[in-house]
Design an enzyme around this catalytic site. Structure first.
Site, PDB file in Angstrom:
ATOM      1  N   TYR A  61       0.847  -1.205   0.000  1.00  0.00           N
ATOM      2  CA  TYR A  61       0.000   0.000   0.000  1.00  0.00           C
ATOM      3  C   TYR A  61       0.880   1.253   0.000  1.00  0.00           C
ATOM      4  CZ  TYR A  61      -3.801   3.205   1.025  1.00  0.00           C
ATOM      5  OH  TYR A  61      -4.707   4.227   0.952  1.00  0.00           O
ATOM      6  N   SER A  71      -6.458   0.943  -4.568  1.00  0.00           N
ATOM      7  CA  SER A  71      -6.561   2.368  -4.278  1.00  0.00           C
ATOM      8  C   SER A  71      -5.182   3.018  -4.396  1.00  0.00           C
ATOM      9  CB  SER A  71      -7.175   2.579  -2.890  1.00  0.00           C
ATOM     10  OG  SER A  71      -7.585   3.909  -2.711  1.00  0.00           O
ATOM     11  N   HIS A  88     -15.837   1.574  -3.886  1.00  0.00           N
ATOM     12  CA  HIS A  88     -14.408   1.480  -3.628  1.00  0.00           C
ATOM     13  C   HIS A  88     -14.055   0.277  -2.753  1.00  0.00           C
ATOM     14  CE1 HIS A  88     -10.481   3.236  -3.983  1.00  0.00           C
ATOM     15  NE2 HIS A  88     -10.299   3.248  -2.678  1.00  0.00           N
ATOM     16  N   ASP A 111     -17.882   3.470  -7.899  1.00  0.00           N
ATOM     17  CA  ASP A 111     -16.804   3.984  -7.049  1.00  0.00           C
ATOM     18  C   ASP A 111     -16.792   5.505  -7.119  1.00  0.00           C
ATOM     19  OD1 ASP A 111     -14.485   4.584  -5.667  1.00  0.00           O
ATOM     20  OD2 ASP A 111     -13.317   2.964  -6.549  1.00  0.00           O
TER      21      ASP A 111
END
Length: 673
Positions: free
Chosen positions: A450, A530, A648, A613
């Site tokens: 991430y 993301s 999302h 989203d």
């Protein structure tokens, strides 16, 4: 074969000309976009229709998912409420627990036929009579709040709209609650629908139009507010945020006052999290000049920083959270990306450690002042959340709720290693796999990361990963810079002009796995969502030679225009803005959309997004797919997975989660050689 339209748009960024041939895909409702999306959907359907492992994976994933999942309970007026999913339910159900008896309080599965309405937040009134709960439809960030009368089990007519990212803060007298909301759509320009956040008070039984305005700052339209009541019920407090910046402000005023808020902390010079207060002495966790955090006290009568007192100085590990309970502070520390739990007295003296049974992550924590005890969840890569009760008087830790999973974890293990990134920084990585793994370079790997927004990647359980492990795979999670694993310095080393460090960390993780014979590049896949989708897209573009497959989920891709969609502007403190001449160069240098090269053979990529989203709009994924299909070597595989009735990821139903992983594994089965 569809003839794909190309715009001739060229934009001048501070003297640099940048073309944007697929800007038309930013309009989701145009005829061209709908036609293109439908065509891509057919290509995706055709791709997966030829993979025979999908039915086997689906059956096994349903088996692996089918066990009770418990959430951390809340104790309200001697009544214990807990959320539980019995296995394959699309949404967890809220129960009132009395011994072994459980009574359904709210079942979100009954709010829609397909499980795509989720309960995303809930709060009980102080007297325990009412439940205010927020719901989201199709994964949208936009939510609605309703009221349930627990004495009758019936919903009231109260209905709050136009809210997202709001707290629900009940007044001490239980007559109503405070919340924050955005303007009604159509009342402001479209680009301002996520600006002008305001705090309101809703009185039970009133229409939303009658709600009392508590606070607004129209002169600072990008600020957001989150309310709560102090522990002694004497003060209404506001956190004040600018986007996702870790720095915040803190306002307060007496609970029954109509006077303007006192702006106790208004410099946005650090993070300030309220811990508790004793009368006018307020305790905060802050990272002001202390990247790992510390606990301070501020006297409202002498609030100048020169009068602040250090209660618990900065430790060698990161203070992740603090919970106050009856003159005690329960502190969660991050030690090499896993949690430790310690108890201090309110004066800062150490009391005791709470020995945790496994090396893992604390998922949530709640407190019961009357019983002087806390509840918390503990999980790891091989253990679903176990809920524990800890009594601060007896110092006794007991299991409150745990699950039996349909999987023998004794054959598997998790190890933590440390590797060296490009600039010499030591980075931790968790590796989960079968015991006795042969280091022959032949093991398939999912490398997950991430690296951003001060979010840590501590051990977490996902039933889908069990399927990967029993297939002989390795699940690797790298703790990249940009997170909070080692405090605010670690975060800052991976944001703004330092973002390339995050990509270097991830690339180095892949290289380490290959060099140490865990895998080879043809069997190395990378996955992120993301901000993690940005991560894997950037790494794929920068090092197309390193990976056998890429799963890029709900990604941020266009770093020059991301801030122009929905809440993208919230991320400017993290990423920077192309409108800023000093920040444009580093954004342009790594923006995945703008660094796809002509004729390069990129690794097979599955780009997964959702039509609903409204956090990272699907235009990012669509423009990425279109550009790859135009520029990449024609042997490159590009699959765009567009999901309907999903956002999302917020509140995604179990059935959709399983189908998603069925496709992920089908993709990896086909592409990893």
């Amino acid at each position: 074969m569809l003839t794909v339209k190309k715009d001739t748009i060229v934009e001048d960024y501070h003297g640099t000309k940048v073309s944007d041939p697929y800007r038309w895909l930013e309009d989701p409702n145009s005829t061209e976009t709908v036609e293109w999306s439908n065509w891509m959907g057919e290509q995706c359907k055709d791709y997966f229709s030829h993979i025979n492992s999908r039915n086997t994976d689906r059956k096994r994933l349903e088996e692996l998912w089918n066990f009770p999942k418990y959430f951390v309970p809340k104790k309200i007026k001697d009544k214990l409420y807990i959320q539980k999913n019995d296995g394959l339910q699309n949404q967890a159900v809220l129960f009132l627990k009395d011994g072994d008896d459980e009574k359904v309080v709210l079942d979100p599965n009954k709010l829609s036929e397909d499980g795509t309405v989720a309960m995303t937040n809930y709060a009980f009134s102080k007297d325990g009579r009412y439940l205010a709960y927020a719901t989201s439809t199709h994964g949208s960030d936009w939510q609605e709040i309703r009221l349930l009368d627990l004495s009758t089990g019936k919903n009231l007519e109260d209905h709050i709209q136009h809210v997202k990212f709001t707290s629900i803060t009940w007044a001490p007298d239980s007559t109503g609650f405070f919340y924050s909301r955005f303007p009604e759509p159509g009342s402001v320009a479209p680009e301002d629908e996520s600006n002008y956040n305001k705090v309101f008070f809703h009185k039970i039984g009133d229409k939303q139009t009658s709600d009392q305005l508590i606070h607004e700052q129209p002169e600072d339209k990008e600020l957001m507010f989150s309310s709560f009541i102090s522990d002694d019920d004497k003060y209404l407090c506001l956190y004040v945020f600018l986007g996702t910046a870790t720095e915040n402000q803190f306002y307060l005023r007496p609970i029954n006052s109509d006077e303007p808020f006192t702006r106790l902390l208004d410099k946005s010079d650090a993070e300030y999290q309220y811990v508790t207060n004793t009368d006018t002495t307020f305790y905060f966790k802050t990272d002001l000049n202390t990247p790992n955090g510390k606990i301070i006290s501020i006297d409202l009568h002498n609030p100048d920083p020169s009068n602040w007192k250090d209660i618990i100085p900065e430790p060698s590990d990161v203070i992740d959270f603090v919970v106050a309970l009856n003159n005690k502070l329960v502190i969660g520390l991050l030690h090499d990306a896993h949690h430790q739990l310690k108890v201090y007295n309110l004066d800062g003296t150490f009391s005791n450690d709470v020995a945790l049974p496994i090396l893992g992550s604390l998922t949530d924590i709640s407190r019961s002042k009357e019983d002087n005890e806390i509840y918390f969840g503990l999980t790891s890569f091989l253990s679903p959340t176990v809920v524990y009760n800890y009594n601060l008087d007896s110092k006794k830790l007991t299991v409150f709720a745990e699950s039996d999973i349909p999987f023998d974890i004794s054959d598997y293990e998790t190890n933590q290693i440390f590797y060296t990134s490009k600039d010499g920084t030591k980075v931790p990585m968790f590796l989960t796999h079968k015991k006795g793994l042969a280091l022959n370079g032949e093991n398939p790997v999912i490398l997950y990361g991430y690296g951003g927004f001060n979010i840590n990647m501590t051990p977490a359980f996902n039933p889908a990963i069990l399927r990967w492990l029993e297939k002989g795979g390795i699940y690797a999670v790298a703790n990249l810079r940009g997170g909070t694993e080692y405090g605010e310095e670690w975060h800052r080393a991976g944001m703004l002009e330092n973002k390339q460090n995050v990509f270097d960390d991830f690339i180095s993780a892949g290289e380490w796995l290959i060099e140490n014979k865990y895998t080879r590049k043809e069997k190395l896949s990378i996955m992120g969502g993301s901000n993690g989708g940005l991560l894997v897209a950037a790494c794929m573009v920068q090092r197309p030679d390193l990976y056998g497959a890429v799963i890029c989920r709900v990604p941020v891709i266009d770093m020059l225009r991301y801030h122009k969609f929905t809440i993208g502007r919230y991320w400017v403190p993290e990423y920077g803005s192309a409108d800023n001449p000093e920040q444009f160069p580093f954004l342009y240098k790594y923006s995945p959309l703008h660094n796809i090269e002509e004729g390069v053979k990129y690794p097979p990529v599955l780009i997964a997004t959702a039509e609903s989203d409204d956090r990272v709009v699907p235009a990012h994924a669509k423009k990425f797919a279109a550009t790859l299909m135009e520029k990449a070597n024609k042997e490159s595989t590009v699959v765009l997975r567009l999901e309907a009735k999903a956002g999302h990821g917020l509140g995604k139903p179990t059935s959709k989660l399983i189908e998603e992983w069925v496709d992920f594994y089908a993709f990896l089965d086909k592409e990893l050689q």
